[in-house]
Motif scaffolding. Structure first.
Motif: not given
Ligand SMILES: O=C(O)CCC(=O)C(=O)O
Ligand SMILES: [Fe+2]
Length: 265
Positions: A101-124
């Motif tokens: 249903a393209p009009d419900a959520f039209d966007a692209q997504v990506a995931s950040l590795s939980p081991d990524d430096t900034v991902a870890k920083c953000l969680s903390t």
């Protein structure tokens, strides 16, 4: 492999984002992410941010400078080849549709590795910000990119807890009950803000007053709270009432991007 994202609602436009399949690989999307492209693991996570309350009840607060410019650049860099179209089902009448249903959520997504430096920083950083109300964990970091015309219709970020563990939701086939925790708080940091439109809109929240900084947030023309994408700044909100039931005042949408690109995590 599927990346499941649960966002459910029971209002007029019930919609669920139930899965997104990377188009270019059969492996989970995070395995091919190159981490630490810009910031080394020695990156200092301490950052001075400031908080502005947008609403007491429901609780919504805004954080200035929740991510540094370097961290934003790092995240945009490591995710630059990882985007894929979100796959969406939604229903207006309680009947699930497996069609996109393209009009419900039209966007692209990506995931950040939980081991990524900034991902870890953000969680903390998130757990530290939450202080004594912090619960057990933060979810892994998911990025969403909106380009011209993209939007995310009204929804809530919690999922229904009525589904028992081990059983599947009748409409969407998801085992919500298998989730150990519901999403107590939602948080979102704006990364790329080079766009017109794309505000996060809470129609049922009393908007801020006229003296508020209109470059960051404002009151919608017909009421409601509008939060504008501002690079590095974040918005947090509580999805539940104190008695544990879902707070329907937290329905929100990402209004269509009219031009340019919005990225948020
Ligand atoms: O991008 C936004 O402003 C809202 C996104 C959102 O509501 C979500 O991902 O749950
Ligand atoms: Fe949301």
């Amino acid at each position: 492999e599927q990346l499941c994202v649960m966002l459910t609602g029971t209002k007029e436009s019930l919609m669920k984002v139930f899965s997104a399949t990377p188009s270019n690989s059969s492996s989970p999307p995070w395995t091919s992410l190159s981490s630490n492209l810009i910031l080394p693991p020695s990156h200092k996570c301490e950052l001075n941010y400031t908080i502005e309350l947008l609403s007491f009840d429901p609780l919504i607060f805004y954080v200035n400078n929740f991510m540094s410019e370097d961290e934003v650049k790092h995240v945009l860099e490591v995710s630059k080849d990882e985007w894929y179209a979100a796959c969406v089902a939604y229903s207006d009448d309680g009947v699930a549709s497996s069609k996109r249903a393209p009009d419900a959520f039209d966007a692209q997504v990506a995931s950040l590795s939980p081991d990524d430096t900034v991902a870890k920083c953000l969680s903390t950083r998130m757990l530290s910000l939450l202080g004594n109300v912090q619960h057990e964990a933060t979810e892994s970091i998911r990025l969403v990119k909106y380009t011209s015309g993209d939007r995310f219709r009204l929804h809530t970020d919690r999922y229904e807890t009525s589904v028992q563990p081990g059983t599947l939701d009748a409409h969407f086939g998801l085992d919500y009950g298998g989730h150990p925790h519901n999403r107590l708080l939602s948080s979102m940091v704006y990364l790329d803000d080079d766009c017109v439109g794309g505000e996060t809109y809470f129609p049922d929240v009393t908007g801020v007053g006229p003296r508020a900084d209109g470059t960051k947030f404002s009151r919608g023309e017909t009421g409601g709270l509008l939060v504008k994408p501002r690079r590095g700044n974040a918005v947090f909100w509580n999805n539940f009432h104190l008695n544990g039931t879902g707070d329907d005042r937290l329905y929100h949408a990402s209004l269509p991007v009219k031009s340019g690109t919005k990225v948020r995590e």
